[in-house]
Design a protein around this motif. Structure first.
Motif, PDB file in Angstrom:
ATOM      1  N   ILE A  69      39.844-150.115 -29.041  1.00  0.00           N
ATOM      2  CA  ILE A  69      38.795-149.871 -29.537  1.00  0.00           C
ATOM      3  C   ILE A  69      37.468-149.661 -28.749  1.00  0.00           C
ATOM      4  O   ILE A  69      36.806-148.571 -28.946  1.00  0.00           O
ATOM      5  N   LEU A  77      37.257-154.470 -35.181  1.00  0.00           N
ATOM      6  CA  LEU A  77      36.722-153.295 -35.834  1.00  0.00           C
ATOM      7  C   LEU A  77      36.491-153.298 -37.083  1.00  0.00           C
ATOM      8  O   LEU A  77      37.440-153.836 -38.069  1.00  0.00           O
ATOM      9  N   TYR A  95      33.790-146.707 -39.318  1.00  0.00           N
ATOM     10  CA  TYR A  95      34.305-147.614 -38.411  1.00  0.00           C
ATOM     11  C   TYR A  95      33.337-148.118 -37.184  1.00  0.00           C
ATOM     12  O   TYR A  95      32.504-147.007 -36.706  1.00  0.00           O
ATOM     13  N   LYS A 100      32.451-151.106 -34.148  1.00  0.00           N
ATOM     14  CA  LYS A 100      32.798-152.319 -33.674  1.00  0.00           C
ATOM     15  C   LYS A 100      31.918-153.570 -34.264  1.00  0.00           C
ATOM     16  O   LYS A 100      30.706-153.484 -34.168  1.00  0.00           O
TER      17      LYS A 100
END
Length: 111
Positions: free
Chosen positions: A14, A100, A66, A68
């Motif tokens: 990620i 995520l 998307y 974090k």
């Protein structure tokens, strides 16, 4: 040699690949804060083909992003309003996948 767990490998990917501005992500302004996010343009195109018309000249614009979890903060509740790059959207879905967030946003737009 210490073996990493699956979750550790996912979190590393990620950070180093998926939400990396040199790879897939770009900096966007979310609720007044700049952060790296990935906008799934392919999914947006598919959803726009099925755009729901609310009335003449107004349609629903969807975005799938998307981000974090550690950049965004708490997982946004469905129904929460979010400003993305100066445009207001409503959260219609949000999930946390190993740190995520996958967030589906929807906003009324005029044609």
């Amino acid at each position: 040699m210490v073996r990493k767990s699956f979750k550790e490998i996912v979190n590393q990917d990620i950070d180093n690949i998926f939400i990396n501005t040199s790879e897939f992500s770009d900096i966007h302004n979310v609720d007044g804060r700049n952060m790296p996010i990935q906008i799934d343009d392919n999914e947006v195109i598919e959803r726009e083909k099925k755009a729901k018309s609310n009335m003449d000249g107004v349609y629903v614009k969807q975005k799938l992003i998307y981000v974090k979890a550690k950049d965004f903060g708490p997982l946004p509740a469905i129904g929460r309003q979010i400003m993305l790059d100066g445009k207001r959207y409503l959260v219609v879905d949000s999930t946390d996948e190993y740190g995520l967030y996958t967030i589906t946003l929807e906003g009324n737009r005029s044609k």
